[in-house]
Motif scaffolding. Structure first.
Motif, PDB file in Angstrom:
ATOM      1  N   UNK A 126     -14.703  -8.054 -26.445  1.00 49.16           N
ATOM      2  CA  UNK A 126     -15.320  -7.017 -25.622  1.00 49.16           C
ATOM      3  C   UNK A 126     -16.461  -7.585 -24.775  1.00 49.16           C
ATOM      4  N   UNK A 127     -17.000  -6.710 -23.915  1.00 54.63           N
ATOM      5  CA  UNK A 127     -17.855  -7.187 -22.827  1.00 54.63           C
ATOM      6  C   UNK A 127     -19.137  -7.840 -23.296  1.00 54.63           C
ATOM      7  N   UNK A 128     -19.880  -7.210 -24.197  1.00 54.39           N
ATOM      8  CA  UNK A 128     -21.221  -7.721 -24.526  1.00 54.39           C
ATOM      9  C   UNK A 128     -21.176  -9.147 -25.073  1.00 54.39           C
ATOM     10  N   UNK A 129     -20.345  -9.448 -26.089  1.00 53.76           N
ATOM     11  CA  UNK A 129     -20.271 -10.839 -26.539  1.00 53.76           C
ATOM     12  C   UNK A 129     -19.807 -11.790 -25.441  1.00 53.76           C
ATOM     13  N   UNK A 130     -18.854 -11.359 -24.610  1.00 53.82           N
ATOM     14  CA  UNK A 130     -18.404 -12.222 -23.506  1.00 53.82           C
ATOM     15  C   UNK A 130     -19.566 -12.512 -22.568  1.00 53.82           C
ATOM     16  N   UNK A 131     -20.288 -11.478 -22.192  1.00 55.14           N
ATOM     17  CA  UNK A 131     -21.394 -11.629 -21.255  1.00 55.14           C
ATOM     18  C   UNK A 131     -22.485 -12.536 -21.813  1.00 55.14           C
ATOM     19  N   UNK A 132     -22.821 -12.354 -23.086  1.00 59.08           N
ATOM     20  CA  UNK A 132     -23.858 -13.185 -23.692  1.00 59.08           C
ATOM     21  C   UNK A 132     -23.431 -14.641 -23.736  1.00 59.08           C
ATOM     22  N   UNK A 133     -22.172 -14.896 -24.103  1.00 59.55           N
ATOM     23  CA  UNK A 133     -21.729 -16.276 -24.214  1.00 59.55           C
ATOM     24  C   UNK A 133     -21.517 -16.916 -22.855  1.00 59.55           C
ATOM     25  N   UNK A 134     -21.164 -16.125 -21.831  1.00 66.19           N
ATOM     26  CA  UNK A 134     -21.085 -16.677 -20.479  1.00 66.19           C
ATOM     27  C   UNK A 134     -22.425 -17.281 -20.081  1.00 66.19           C
ATOM     28  N   UNK A 135     -23.506 -16.578 -20.404  1.00 67.31           N
ATOM     29  CA  UNK A 135     -24.827 -17.086 -20.043  1.00 67.31           C
ATOM     30  C   UNK A 135     -25.222 -18.276 -20.921  1.00 67.31           C
ATOM     31  N   UNK A 136     -24.976 -18.169 -22.223  1.00 73.86           N
ATOM     32  CA  UNK A 136     -25.439 -19.207 -23.137  1.00 73.86           C
ATOM     33  C   UNK A 136     -24.660 -20.508 -23.013  1.00 73.86           C
ATOM     34  N   UNK A 141     -16.319  -2.923 -13.695  1.00 68.46           N
ATOM     35  CA  UNK A 141     -16.326  -2.067 -12.510  1.00 68.46           C
ATOM     36  C   UNK A 141     -17.627  -2.172 -11.729  1.00 68.46           C
ATOM     37  N   UNK A 142     -18.732  -2.422 -12.404  1.00 66.24           N
ATOM     38  CA  UNK A 142     -20.026  -2.476 -11.729  1.00 66.24           C
ATOM     39  C   UNK A 142     -20.148  -3.776 -10.935  1.00 66.24           C
ATOM     40  N   UNK A 143     -20.641  -3.645  -9.719  1.00 69.13           N
ATOM     41  CA  UNK A 143     -20.696  -4.793  -8.813  1.00 69.13           C
ATOM     42  C   UNK A 143     -21.543  -5.926  -9.388  1.00 69.13           C
ATOM     43  N   UNK A 144     -22.691  -5.570  -9.997  1.00 72.63           N
ATOM     44  CA  UNK A 144     -23.563  -6.640 -10.502  1.00 72.63           C
ATOM     45  C   UNK A 144     -22.899  -7.405 -11.642  1.00 72.63           C
ATOM     46  N   UNK A 145     -22.056  -6.721 -12.444  1.00 74.56           N
ATOM     47  CA  UNK A 145     -21.346  -7.416 -13.511  1.00 74.56           C
ATOM     48  C   UNK A 145     -20.329  -8.394 -12.935  1.00 74.56           C
ATOM     49  N   UNK A 146     -19.644  -7.990 -11.890  1.00 66.48           N
ATOM     50  CA  UNK A 146     -18.672  -8.892 -11.259  1.00 66.48           C
ATOM     51  C   UNK A 146     -19.371 -10.095 -10.645  1.00 66.48           C
ATOM     52  N   UNK A 147     -20.490  -9.852  -9.994  1.00 66.83           N
ATOM     53  CA  UNK A 147     -21.222 -10.953  -9.368  1.00 66.83           C
ATOM     54  C   UNK A 147     -21.718 -11.945 -10.426  1.00 66.83           C
ATOM     55  N   UNK A 148     -22.253 -11.412 -11.507  1.00 70.95           N
ATOM     56  CA  UNK A 148     -22.755 -12.277 -12.575  1.00 70.95           C
ATOM     57  C   UNK A 148     -21.624 -13.073 -13.211  1.00 70.95           C
ATOM     58  N   UNK A 149     -20.502 -12.411 -13.492  1.00 73.93           N
ATOM     59  CA  UNK A 149     -19.370 -13.086 -14.123  1.00 73.93           C
ATOM     60  C   UNK A 149     -18.838 -14.184 -13.232  1.00 73.93           C
ATOM     61  N   UNK A 150     -18.671 -13.892 -11.946  1.00 73.10           N
ATOM     62  CA  UNK A 150     -18.160 -14.899 -11.010  1.00 73.10           C
ATOM     63  C   UNK A 150     -19.047 -16.132 -10.979  1.00 73.10           C
ATOM     64  N   UNK A 151     -20.337 -15.925 -11.142  1.00 73.40           N
ATOM     65  CA  UNK A 151     -21.288 -17.044 -11.096  1.00 73.40           C
ATOM     66  C   UNK A 151     -21.236 -17.878 -12.367  1.00 73.40           C
ATOM     67  N   UNK A 152     -20.844 -17.267 -13.502  1.00 74.34           N
ATOM     68  CA  UNK A 152     -20.963 -17.943 -14.790  1.00 74.34           C
ATOM     69  C   UNK A 152     -19.657 -18.505 -15.346  1.00 74.34           C
ATOM     70  N   UNK A 153     -18.517 -18.038 -14.851  1.00 71.70           N
ATOM     71  CA  UNK A 153     -17.245 -18.548 -15.376  1.00 71.70           C
ATOM     72  C   UNK A 153     -17.135 -20.039 -15.071  1.00 71.70           C
ATOM     73  N   UNK A 154     -16.826 -20.816 -16.105  1.00 76.77           N
ATOM     74  CA  UNK A 154     -16.689 -22.268 -15.960  1.00 76.77           C
ATOM     75  C   UNK A 154     -15.300 -22.685 -16.429  1.00 76.77           C
TER      76      UNK A 154
END
Length: 381
Positions: A97-107, A127-140
């Protein structure tokens, strides 16, 4: 002896059940041979109390963060998770789910874990624009993503924020059919324990009593055909904030004694054989495991034609209805309730065959093992 591959699976909440026939995380651990993999399960919130079960992983970690600690910048939670992962030197982290994914993307910008897998269980998380922008920046290149159905995978791809044809796959949820069937009570015993009459035609539904599950539309549809099928009843297993509203609707429609709100039941799958027809009128679903649970009880299915469920309904030979379409639901109920017992049974056997052919748990496990092996082969441990 070669070092075992060290795998952490991260969940937002403690959610281990006594039976894991439909537990995505536990079934992933079942896929990993202990001789090759060392497994750890971690939960951001909650922990078992009393006789609640623990994970089948070799170790379980409970961070017990508060809701406040997981909001906003989450600095304390992020620091604790970072320190733990750095000390353990995991090779693989699987995020649910989103929260663990988001935290680990940053870490993982600093941790440099070789393989991270993010599992999306439904729609709307990006769906939120800021989430998409953040994810696009962090995916490796270390990341792979899983949608729990082809429709969820397509949702991720359509977000255009780092999810690509190469790094995003669909692994459709499955259930352990043998375990599920072993838990199910006989028709007579299930009805007896639920307090239901033994000789009625019974439409059943299972799910939280929340608006997105669409139960109010099912009740209204049942009201339209109740007069034509006086031996039919409707029973819904589940609890939630919609209970009082649904109860008022039952009373308004004069369906007392015909519609039963059975509340929460531990191991609700035990009661699936109490029913003759399985209904799932959800307005949205990531996959809809309850639909597979109905199929495991050899029941014909009526369900909403949302993208994640439509292929399942069609494969099972069920009836697909537009979400919130009371008229469509009433026609579907009338069609099935007009069948003979033998015809209904044949429909149920068709859904069971589809389940065994397309949603077998061994296929699910093998797909996760192959995903991990293939992705790790592209990196140097």
């Amino acid at each position: 002896m070669a070092r075992r591959i060290k795998v952490l699976q991260l969940h937002p909440d403690y959610n281990i059940k006594a039976h894991d026939f439909a537990d995505l995380g536990e079934q992933i651990f079942r896929a990993l041979p202990p001789a090759r993999f060392e497994t750890v399960n971690a939960f951001l919130r909650g922990r078992p109390t009393g006789d609640q079960p623990e994970s089948r992983a070799e170790r379980s970690i409970y961070f017990e963060f508060s809701d406040a600690q997981l909001k906003g910048m989450r600095i304390r939670a992020m620091w604790q998770l970072f320190r733990y992962c750095r000390s353990q030197r995991f090779d693989v982290v699987i995020c649910n789910r989103f929260k663990p994914v988001n935290m680990m993307l940053m870490l993982n910008r600093w941790l440099k874990i070789p393989l991270c897998i993010g599992i999306a269980h439904g729609f709307g998380e990006y769906d939120r624009a800021y989430r998409r922008q953040q994810t696009a920046r962090l995916v490796s290149p270390a990341w792979r993503f899983v949608g729990v159905s082809p429709a969820v995978r397509q949702y991720l791809l359509d977000c255009r924020c780092g999810f690509t044809e190469r790094n995003t796959v669909a692994i459709t949820n499955a259930i352990d059919i043998v375990q599920a069937e072993g838990l199910q009570l006989s028709r007579d015993e299930a009805r007896s324990q639920l307090g239901l009459e033994p000789h009625v035609r019974l439409v059943g539904a299972l799910g939280r009593l929340v608006p997105v599950k669409g139960h109010i539309h099912l009740i209204r549809a049942f009201a339209q055909i109740a007069g034509a099928h006086p031996d039919a009843q409707l029973a819904i297993i589940g609890a939630g904030r919609e209970h009082d509203r649904l109860l008022r609707e039952v009373e308004l429609l004069g369906l007392q004694g015909r519609v039963h709100l059975l509340g929460f039941r531990e191991n609700a799958l035990r009661y699936v054989r109490a029913f003759d027809i399985w209904a799932m009128p959800s307005l949205a679903e990531g996959l809809g495991l309850a639909l597979l649970e109905g199929m495991s009880g050899r029941l014909p299915v009526i369900a909403s034609d949302v993208p994640a469920m439509l292929p399942l309904i069609q494969g099972a030979g069920g009836i697909a209805v537009a979400p919130a379409d009371v008229e469509g639901l009433s026609r579907a109920l009338d069609e099935y309730l007009s069948l003979s017992d033998e015809q209904l049974q044949m429909k149920g056997e068709q859904s069971y065959r589809y389940l065994t052919e397309r949603h077998d748990i061994e296929v699910f496990r093998q797909q996760y093992l192959e995903l991990i092996d293939s992705a790790l082969s592209e990196v140097t441990l």
